[in-house]
Design an enzyme around this catalytic site. Sequence first.
Site, PDB file in Angstrom:
ATOM      1  N   ARG A 148       0.847  -1.196   0.000  1.00  0.00           N
ATOM      2  CA  ARG A 148       0.000   0.000   0.000  1.00  0.00           C
ATOM      3  C   ARG A 148       0.885   1.249   0.000  1.00  0.00           C
ATOM      4  NH1 ARG A 148      -5.273   1.712  -0.868  1.00  0.00           N
ATOM      5  NH2 ARG A 148      -6.123   2.878   0.882  1.00  0.00           N
ATOM      6  N   THR A 425      -9.693   0.577  -9.227  1.00  0.00           N
ATOM      7  CA  THR A 425      -8.933  -0.512  -8.673  1.00  0.00           C
ATOM      8  C   THR A 425      -9.098  -1.689  -9.597  1.00  0.00           C
ATOM      9  OG1 THR A 425      -9.442   0.377  -6.530  1.00  0.00           O
ATOM     10  CG2 THR A 425      -8.830  -1.954  -6.574  1.00  0.00           C
ATOM     11  N   ASN A 445      -6.440   4.380  -6.789  1.00  0.00           N
ATOM     12  CA  ASN A 445      -7.636   4.907  -6.137  1.00  0.00           C
ATOM     13  C   ASN A 445      -8.684   5.217  -7.195  1.00  0.00           C
ATOM     14  OD1 ASN A 445      -9.324   5.455  -4.033  1.00  0.00           O
ATOM     15  ND2 ASN A 445      -8.683   7.575  -3.803  1.00  0.00           N
ATOM     16  N   ASP A 467      -7.987   8.309   0.836  1.00  0.00           N
ATOM     17  CA  ASP A 467      -8.492   7.205   1.662  1.00  0.00           C
ATOM     18  C   ASP A 467      -8.251   7.441   3.151  1.00  0.00           C
ATOM     19  OD1 ASP A 467      -9.646   5.738  -0.315  1.00  0.00           O
ATOM     20  OD2 ASP A 467      -8.104   4.214  -0.442  1.00  0.00           O
ATOM     21  N   SER A 496      -7.703   0.937   3.670  1.00  0.00           N
ATOM     22  CA  SER A 496      -8.223   0.445   2.392  1.00  0.00           C
ATOM     23  C   SER A 496      -9.407  -0.487   2.624  1.00  0.00           C
ATOM     24  CB  SER A 496      -7.117  -0.320   1.671  1.00  0.00           C
ATOM     25  OG  SER A 496      -7.614  -0.935   0.497  1.00  0.00           O
ATOM     26  N   SER A 497     -10.159  -0.725   1.552  1.00  0.00           N
ATOM     27  CA  SER A 497     -11.218  -1.743   1.591  1.00  0.00           C
ATOM     28  C   SER A 497     -10.866  -2.933   0.704  1.00  0.00           C
ATOM     29  CB  SER A 497     -12.542  -1.154   1.101  1.00  0.00           C
ATOM     30  OG  SER A 497     -12.924  -0.068   1.911  1.00  0.00           O
ATOM     31  N   GLY A 518     -14.139   0.430  -4.344  1.00  0.00           N
ATOM     32  CA  GLY A 518     -14.076   1.314  -3.177  1.00  0.00           C
ATOM     33  C   GLY A 518     -14.720   0.664  -1.975  1.00  0.00           C
TER      34      GLY A 518
HETATM   35  O1  DON Z   1      -8.111   1.121  -1.152  1.00  0.00           O
HETATM   36  C1  DON Z   1      -9.300   1.391  -1.293  1.00  0.00           C
HETATM   37  O2  DON Z   1     -10.175   0.919  -0.605  1.00  0.00           O
HETATM   38  C2  DON Z   1      -9.706   2.329  -2.413  1.00  0.00           C
HETATM   39  N1  DON Z   1      -8.619   3.192  -2.755  1.00  0.00           N
HETATM   40  C3  DON Z   1     -10.142   1.499  -3.584  1.00  0.00           C
HETATM   41  C4  DON Z   1     -10.637   2.339  -4.734  1.00  0.00           C
HETATM   42  C5  DON Z   1     -11.468   1.593  -5.688  1.00  0.00           C
HETATM   43  O3  DON Z   1     -11.741   0.430  -5.536  1.00  0.00           O
HETATM   44  C6  DON Z   1     -12.009   2.362  -6.833  1.00  0.00           C
HETATM   45  N2  DON Z   1     -12.613   1.473  -7.799  1.00  0.00           N
HETATM   46  N3  DON Z   1     -13.637   1.278  -8.185  1.00  0.00           N
END
Ligand code: DON
Length: 620
Positions: A148, A425, A445, A467, A496-497, A518
């Site tokens: 990360r 993502t 992101n 985030d 993060s998720s 996200g």
């Molecule tokens: O780490 C995370 O949870 C977010 N930055 C993920 C972003 C994401 O999945 C965007 N996509 N649709």
Amino acid sequence: MIMLKRRSATSESDMTRGDTRLSPGRYAFRAYAVRGLLVLMLVGASSAWTVAPVSAQRADDPAAASIIARDALFHPPVAKNGMVAAEDRTAAEVGVEILGKGGNAVDAAVATGFALAVTHPQAGNLGGGGFMLIALPARNKVIALDYREMAPAAATRDLFLGPDGEVDNDKARYSRASAGVPGTVAGLIHALDTYGTMSLAEILAPAIRLAEDGIQVPRGLAFALAGNRVRFEKDPSSVKYFMHPEGRPYDTGETLKQPDLGRTLRVIAAEGRRGFYEGKVADAIVAEMREGDGLITHEDLKGYRVVEREPVRGNYRGFEITSMPPPSSGGAHLIEMLNILEGFDLKAAGHNSADYIHRLVEAMRRAYADRAKHMGDPDFWKVPVSGLTSENYAEGLRNGINLARASKSAEIFAGAPPAREGEQTTHFSVIDKDGNAVANTYTLNFTFGSGYSVDGAGFLLNNEMDDFSAKPGVPNAFGLIGGEANAIEPRKRPLSSMTPTIVLKDGQPYIVTGSPGGSTIITVVLQLLLNMLDFDMNVMEAASAPRIHHQWLPDTVITERGISPDTVRLLEDRGFIFPRGPDGRLVNRILGRTNSIARQSGYLFGAADPRAADGAIAAY
Ligand code: DON
């Protein structure tokens, strides 16, 4: 290689929120021979197969694994030796090319990760970060690799507050200051050096070839490039890299060459990690920071650290769940929700029935309330992971659920889990012939990250700093709130998720999965697992079934198209809130895009999520 190719047009709304809409696809059938391998390629998927791939693949029915299940709504491609499920066909092929040369799942995953940085710049990246879960059954080992992004040393708690004390979302999301120190190159190289078998030069060769010779822009990328044009136009280097020289977006099928990116990849191939974090590429990143308000310094780059962590583990109906620990909230809350739900007979409730969705939403509500309070970078904050994932804690939460009426999020607060008494993502999954498995989710992101490219080095910078919780109680781009645990601090990793997950059965990888989306990632992965483990769906059915999402706040249930309006009305009668437009119509959204592989009875079954335009299974 055999390929099934979708020909329909795609429409796509704001991918930064994981929204992708697809109209039903049509497929044409073509045959290729690639390096002597028989490769089954599936581009996307929908209910409209023109050619049915083989296999039944019921969740727990080994005998059925090699025959066609006539009652399956969707059929996964099947293979015997190795498989890659990714959001881009070319990158999936790269992974299988590496497997075919004798590489293991980690070799293939690293090659796919670097290839996606070229072929899927929406999310594939050098300038971002992510997580890789690696299962090595012969060594009885599951490794959670944390690459990360880290906050630059100069980052402060109030970095994104304006003079009025309010959050400056533009700065948090669309500035050079929104970039954390990238972890992808260090992470992929760490994985290869520690668990792979091939040289970095061999692994990088396909990505270099694709960057220098060019790719034929796939439909989803063309659409995303056109849709995000405004994000590039503020940065001449992004325009140079991602707009057609005639000053317009690329059309599907046109050739996109990325010579600067190719050069950066060559430096990495020659010098390894140092080729990115020191020397000319590092100089270019720091120079890019100085063009604006960016914070990343040479020291930040040199000091970037990959961390091997213990995966979080849980048991669900006899299966072992392994997933990503903090600084992702994904694994712990996935297990928390599964633990709550294990006490219900979901099968009896019926898939996507009102009773089922009622239980799902209440589990989600409670887990996301905990997320907001307890979750942050474990190197900076004591996260009660064992409490959150304990069955006793889940039992208490389950007992608080009223099965007749919806709870109100305003009345649900984070629990007190026992302290240790104990756009964009992308996710890809790999399994090799020996059963080694990799689940990798990485990101910039948003789609195309901050929109800023490192001039001269050819890659986009993330905007992962959004985030963090910029101000307690103020939602980030995904509507997630947080506080102290996820406040900005120098060298800290934003929460993060992302939920790369490997389910084991008798110690062997059984399901490998993960998703973008996200805040919705965790609930998307949850439903993929429930679909297979409770409802006996094969992996393609599990990926295709309509999903729902709830994240405590806002107190609304998001639905995909396909959830029955009658079911929604039943739930509204119980007090659940669904977003409706001014005309009273239910507002639907797309939730996630899983790329999954199931391994049963010696066969591999793949599902590229039908919600993605360019997704593919490659296998041999
Ligand atoms: O780490 C995370 O949870 C977010 N930055 C993920 C972003 C994401 O999945 C965007 N996509 N649709």
